[in-house]
Every structure is written in structure tokens, then in C-alpha cells.
Design a protein around this motif. Structure first.
Motif, PDB file in Angstrom:
ATOM      1  N   HIS A  49      89.916  49.659  24.233  1.00  0.00           N
ATOM      2  CA  HIS A  49      91.156  48.891  24.119  1.00  0.00           C
ATOM      3  C   HIS A  49      91.775  48.673  25.500  1.00  0.00           C
ATOM      4  CE1 HIS A  49      95.003  47.440  22.697  1.00  0.00           C
ATOM      5  NE2 HIS A  49      95.599  48.362  23.443  1.00  0.00           N
ATOM      6  N   ILE A  50      92.176  47.447  25.768  1.00  0.00           N
ATOM      7  CA  ILE A  50      92.849  47.103  27.017  1.00  0.00           C
ATOM      8  C   ILE A  50      94.202  46.500  26.672  1.00  0.00           C
ATOM      9  CG2 ILE A  50      92.790  45.699  29.110  1.00  0.00           C
ATOM     10  CD1 ILE A  50      89.735  45.722  28.902  1.00  0.00           C
ATOM     11  N   ASP A  51      95.252  47.059  27.219  1.00  0.00           N
ATOM     12  CA  ASP A  51      96.596  46.521  27.016  1.00  0.00           C
ATOM     13  C   ASP A  51      96.861  45.472  28.091  1.00  0.00           C
ATOM     14  OD1 ASP A  51      99.231  45.952  26.596  1.00  0.00           O
ATOM     15  OD2 ASP A  51      99.932  48.037  26.610  1.00  0.00           O
ATOM     16  N   SER A 103      96.329  57.369  34.654  1.00  0.00           N
ATOM     17  CA  SER A 103      96.738  56.429  33.612  1.00  0.00           C
ATOM     18  C   SER A 103      95.568  56.123  32.682  1.00  0.00           C
ATOM     19  CB  SER A 103      97.289  55.157  34.255  1.00  0.00           C
ATOM     20  OG  SER A 103      97.687  54.218  33.287  1.00  0.00           O
ATOM     21  N   ASN A 104      95.143  54.861  32.628  1.00  0.00           N
ATOM     22  CA  ASN A 104      94.085  54.441  31.697  1.00  0.00           C
ATOM     23  C   ASN A 104      92.713  54.331  32.341  1.00  0.00           C
ATOM     24  OD1 ASN A 104      94.443  52.153  33.251  1.00  0.00           O
ATOM     25  ND2 ASN A 104      95.516  51.000  31.650  1.00  0.00           N
ATOM     26  N   TYR A 121      86.235  50.323  34.223  1.00  0.00           N
ATOM     27  CA  TYR A 121      86.727  51.651  33.855  1.00  0.00           C
ATOM     28  C   TYR A 121      86.055  52.684  34.753  1.00  0.00           C
ATOM     29  CZ  TYR A 121      87.434  55.935  31.168  1.00  0.00           C
ATOM     30  OH  TYR A 121      87.751  57.210  30.781  1.00  0.00           O
TER      31      TYR A 121
END
Length: 225
Positions: free
Chosen positions: A2-4, A44-45, A76
Motif C-alpha cells: 500500500h502506498i499513501d 517511516s514507510n 522500498y
């Protein structure tokens, strides 16, 4: 993954490195601003968007914010190693094609709001004919002599998804940054598969011409034995 897309994602621009989804890039991070970028991403992500410079202004303005191309690859941080002096070795895995919607300046490093390039990718059923055609080309006796084709044949015989297979083939077959960027900016997997097919067909023709003249090396410098 998932990428916001509603929050800014760090940008890491380079001149000759184009990351593609489903591929890996080992990177050595030594500049202070990008050390901070990696550190904050890890907290963070874990996401960093690989970008490429536009034009040659980066040579004179590298310490600033020279123009970058609009299409990026969100990556990533799959692995990382922090060295004693603060530098990092990271392994970045390409996740998604994206386009810069709004760049945000003012931080220690560049960030941007991104928008996905591939919003409705075709399924395996639609890509099956592309995969079959590529597999048929790789079975050609002339291409079997090519070391790159041998490596790709191992991928195509596995259960790797076709979209991932195509991106890995593009990375392996593209010989220059411009070609890789054009494939990054191409949102349609079928179009990318068509590029791969044409590249294999052209390589086969080159091999055939070279073999006809009894050459051990093709016009592209590819060994034929």
C-alpha cells in the motif's frame, strides 16, 4: 504494497540510474541530505522515489534543485546497512510507477506528492499472449546463444507475474538511460512487452546477419559462440 499518495514521498534524483518496478538497485548513500532522507524513510514507510535529472543543468546546480523528469519509480528500502560514519548502503526494490504532481521544497531533501501511472493494469489472461510470444522468441536457436537471453529464459520458466517479468527484461535488455526512462514512463504493460518483443526480434536478425558472414561477434558486439 500500500502506498499513501496523499503524503509527500522523498525524491532521490540521479543522472544515470533508472529504477523500474519489480527490480532492485543497490545504492551507496553518502551525502548529508540523502543520509537524512534514508534515516527518515526508515523511521517511516521505507519509501523513496527514484528520479532522473532533466537536461544538463544538474552538472552546475547539483547542490540545489535542478530540473527532474516527471516520471519516477517509488522504491522500498528492502535492506539497509548504516556505516559507522553515517553513510548507508541500501537495496531499493522498485514498487510502482508514478508521476510528480507537486514538488515540495524547503526540506533538507526534495519531496513530492505523486500520482500512480498504472491505475488499472491488465491481468495475467490479457498478458498471456505477450508472454507466449516472448517465450517463443527466446526458444530460437540463435537467441539461445545470447547470455542475456539465457538469463531471461530462467525467469520466464518460473511463476513470476508477467508484469514483473517484462520489467526485469526491460532492465536487462535496455542499454541506455533514455530507453529505460521511456519504459518507466510507459504505463501500459502491453506496450512494454511489445518493446521487448521488437528488441528480441531485432537482436535475432543481427545474429543471423553476423552468422551469415561467418562472424563470431555481431554488429552490436555480442559474442555468437
Amino acid at each position: 504494497m500500500h502506498i499513501d499518495y496523499n503524503i509527500p514521498i522523498p525524491l532521490f534524483p540521479l543522472n544515470a540510474c533508472v529504477l523500474l518496478p519489480n527490480t532492485l538497485a543497490p545504492l551507496h548513500i553518502f551525502e548529508d541530505r540523502y543520509r537524512k532522507m534514508v534515516s527518515r524513510a526508515l523511521d517511516s514507510n521505507g519509501l523513496i522515489a527514484m528520479a532522473t535529472f532533466k537536461g544538463e543543468r544538474w552538472r552546475q546546480e547539483y547542490e540545489g534543485n535542478p530540473p527532474i523528469r516527471s516520471c519516477v519509480c517509488i522504491g522500498y528500502i528492502l535492506q539497509h546497512e548504516r556505516l559507522p560514519d553515517g553513510r548507508y548502503n541500501i537495496l531499493l526494490q522498485g514498487v510502482a510507477r508514478a508521476k510528480i504532481s507537486q514538488e515540495i521544497l524547503g526540506a533538507a531533501y526534495r519531496e513530492a506528492i505523486l500520482r500512480p501511472l498504472e491505475t488499472d493494469p491488465p491481468g495475467e489472461d490479457m498478458l498471456a499472449p505477450c508472454r507466449e510470444q516472448i517465450e517463443k522468441l527466446l526458444a530460437d536457436p540463435l537467441l539461445k546463444q545470447w547470455s542475456k537471453a539465457q538469463a531471461v529464459s530462467n525467469w520466464i520458466s518460473s511463476e513470476i507475474p508477467t508484469v514483473a517479468l517484462i520489467d526485469q527484461m526491460v532492465l536487462s535488455l535496455c542499454r541506455c538511460t533514455e530507453q529505460r526512462y521511456s519504459m518507466l514512463a510507459e504505463p501500459c504493460p502491453c506496450q512494454r512487452a511489445e518493446w521487448v518483443q521488437k528488441h528480441l526480434e531485432q537482436t535475432r536478425k543481427t545474429f543471423y546477419r553476423a552468422q551469415s558472414f561467418g562472424c563470431s561477434v555481431s554488429e552490436q558486439g555480442l559474442a555468437l559462440n
